[in-house]
Design an enzyme around this catalytic site. Sequence first.
Site, PDB file in Angstrom:
ATOM      1  CE  LYS A 180       7.153  71.121  64.370  1.00 45.40           C
ATOM      2  NZ  LYS A 180       5.981  71.863  63.865  1.00 45.40           N
TER       3      LYS A 180
ATOM      4  CD  GLU B 292       2.492  73.774  67.453  1.00 48.50           C
ATOM      5  OE1 GLU B 292       2.487  73.651  66.213  1.00 48.50           O
ATOM      6  OE2 GLU B 292       3.311  73.190  68.186  1.00 48.50           O
TER       7      GLU B 292
END
Length: 212
Positions: free
Chosen positions: A131, A48
């Site tokens: 998340k 990421e």
Amino acid sequence: MTDQRAPLDPVSAAIVDSGLVAVLRAPTADGFAAVADVLVAAGITALEVTLTSQGALEAISGLCRQLPATVMVGAGTVLTDDDAKAAVDAGATFLVAPVSGLGPQSVPFYPGTFSPTEIHAAFQAGAPLIKLFPAGGLGPGYLKDVRGPLPGVRIMPTGGIGLDDIAKWLTAGAVAVGLGGPLIGDAATGGSLTALAARARHAVDAVAFARS
């Protein structure tokens, strides 16, 4: 509530299978190419790139060219639909945000949540992975408690998770964990790549241990 074993899109399924997302954040993205090579060599296959890093979009494009097709390169700290479009145009195969609220995206989007209400809302909105951020101060026990009434959510805790915490989070029910500073350290700004390799192997081994 949808069963947690329900089919996922290929990118999200691969992240769950790997158990790890390496979060690359630095003042500039200049060192991300070298860091990525080390991470992938150690067995980490989801990266990421945070948009707060100067040159992040160029880095995403470069990593997509540099790395094997089996490595997923996504964008983090995606705060607006314009951010999302730019990241996808650069080649990002998934998007991650510290908050929720973005509209539908052309690639998997993992919104940031903190409370059970936010987690449930993200689930109802169809987020394939959710998340939990910042997770470090909450601890694995929080996740275990949340998954009691919400067993079908797929939660990816991120933020403040140390290498020695990985197995605890996975055992508590996380489908994957996001690792930033404790994994990357100073490797993206000239620090030791050898030390990074050792940390990456530790992380991969922790996932294997938790799932054995």
